[in-house]
Scaffold this active site. Structure first.
Site, PDB file in Angstrom:
ATOM      1  N   SER A  11       0.742  -1.154  -0.028  1.00  0.00           N
ATOM      2  CA  SER A  11       0.028  -0.018  -0.027  1.00  0.00           C
ATOM      3  C   SER A  11       1.078   1.245   0.153  1.00  0.00           C
ATOM      4  CB  SER A  11      -0.783   0.153   1.213  1.00  0.00           C
ATOM      5  OG  SER A  11      -1.474   1.188   1.523  1.00  0.00           O
TER       6      SER A  11
ATOM      7  N   TYR B  88      -2.928  -0.392  10.172  1.00  0.00           N
ATOM      8  CA  TYR B  88      -2.674  -0.590   8.732  1.00  0.00           C
ATOM      9  C   TYR B  88      -1.270  -0.395   8.103  1.00  0.00           C
ATOM     10  CZ  TYR B  88      -3.975  -0.668   3.798  1.00  0.00           C
ATOM     11  OH  TYR B  88      -4.202  -1.055   2.305  1.00  0.00           O
TER      12      TYR B  88
END
Length: 374
Positions: free
Chosen positions: A199, A212
């Site tokens: 990501s 995250y």
């Protein structure tokens, strides 16, 4: 004439004609305009031809291969399974919910894809070993493994519990680690590919996504390290860095603090065309990168800009993130926790969904609406 030869021939002809004209006389403005139009047309044709060649080669490289996609029951994982299957690969998807798994397999087989589903929690090494073993036993080989399984909680760090950080690290660091450990011996045999969906949060930490981002950072480090360690073994490791994608994921995310307000900003940004990428396009690019053995893939321009800014001016990017954090909802006195499906059932949520209509269209198409499932 094949798809790529015609554009090349046209470009060559225009170049020869221009050279001939330059020797004779100076071209008129009308001729220059005609030349510009011809070059633009040739460039477009060349691009289309190159795209067709790349698509054909991807299909050739995927035909007869066997791919495993973790977290393949919905969202990007499901679209990746469709993409690999459309290229001729047999596909194994895994997930923790049998109902979601059955629905995903039905979707894939309905498209003519040779698909199989395995219930697997990637944090459990024994279950991962069984997943890889069942795949090889069923199909006789293993060529592509996509580490895609993940979890996302959105909210201020102060509202997060220690268990939320542990869960993120278990799923998005130890999970890919377990899968890589079990899959690499088989991938060496077939000179296959390991694809890690990381990501932009691994390289540029966004406020209210701290568990995250921490886990994705570890995952990206693992992926890049494996790429270096597998040099000379025939295995190709691809690190994929997506930004926001229109996968309907806002429905499955867990929102903490003030869920309705957290949901509103997240759903709005995730659905904006200039900031987010269509899931179909993202899946095609990932499948192509895997087939080519590409080492690093950044999905969209905004992600590339963010990574470049952080690399060149980390202090500036940090200040921008601090400013962003001040604009987001603060930690309330009474912390609540709700899924996206629950948080979206409010005036603010429905307004955000109406603005981000493109992302809403992905909800049913990518198996994200879980309100009626257990």
């Amino acid at each position: 004439m094949s798809g790529w030869k015609a554009p090349v021939a046209l470009v060559g002809a225009r170049w020869a004609l221009n050279k001939y004209r330059d020797r004779k006389r100076r071209p008129t403005p009308a001729e220059r305009a005609l030349d510009l139009a011809a070059w633009a047309g040739a460039g477009a044709l060349l691009g289309v031809g190159a795209s067709m060649v790349a698509e054909n080669r991807r299909s050739e490289r995927l035909n007869g291969r066997v791919a495993v996609v973790t977290g393949g029951t919905r969202g990007l994982g499901l679209q990746l399974a469709r993409e690999f299957g459309a290229g001729g690969a047999s596909v194994v998807v895994c997930g923790r919910s049998r109902d979601n798994l059955d629905q995903a397999v039905a979707d894939l087989t309905g498209r003519g894809i040779d698909a199989h589903g395995v219930v697997c929690d990637v944090t459990d090494r024994e279950q991962v070993r069984a997943l890889i073993g069942e795949t090889v036993e069923r199909f006789g080989r293993l060529d592509i493994v996509v580490n895609n399984a993940g979890v996302m909680r959105v909210g201020p760090a102060e509202a997060m519990q220690d268990a939320h950080f542990t869960e993120a690290m278990d799923i998005m660091y130890r999970g890919p680690f377990n899968v890589a450990r079990e899959a690499l011996p088989h991938l060496r045999t077939t000179e296959g590919s390991l694809v890690n969906i990381t990501s932009v949060g691994a390289y540029l930490t966004v406020p209210h996504l701290l568990p995250y981002s921490v886990a994705k950072h570890a995952w990206a480090c693992l992926s890049e390290g494996l790429a270096a360690e597998t040099g000379g073994t025939g295995v190709r490791v691809t690190t994929v860095v997506p930004g926001l994608m229109r996968t309907g994921s806002h429905r499955g995310v867990v929102f903490i603090g003030e869920p309705e307000r957290e949901y509103a900003w997240f759903a709005l940004l995730a659905g904006m065309p200039l900031l987010s990428t269509n899931a179909d396009r993202a899946a095609r690019r990932i499948a192509t990168a895997s087939a080519r053995g590409q080492g690093f893939l950044v999905i969209n321009p905004t992600t590339r800009i963010g990574m470049a800014l952080h690399g060149l001016a980390p202090g500036t990017s940090q200040q921008l993130m601090r400013l962003t954090g001040r604009l987001l909802p603060s930690t309330p006195e009474h912390v609540s926790e709700r899924t996206g499906n629950e948080s979206g059932d409010s005036t603010m949520g429905r307004l955000a969904e109406s603005v981000a209509a493109l992302n809403e269209r992905a909800v049913d198409r990518l198996n994200q609406d879980t309100r009626d499932r257990r």
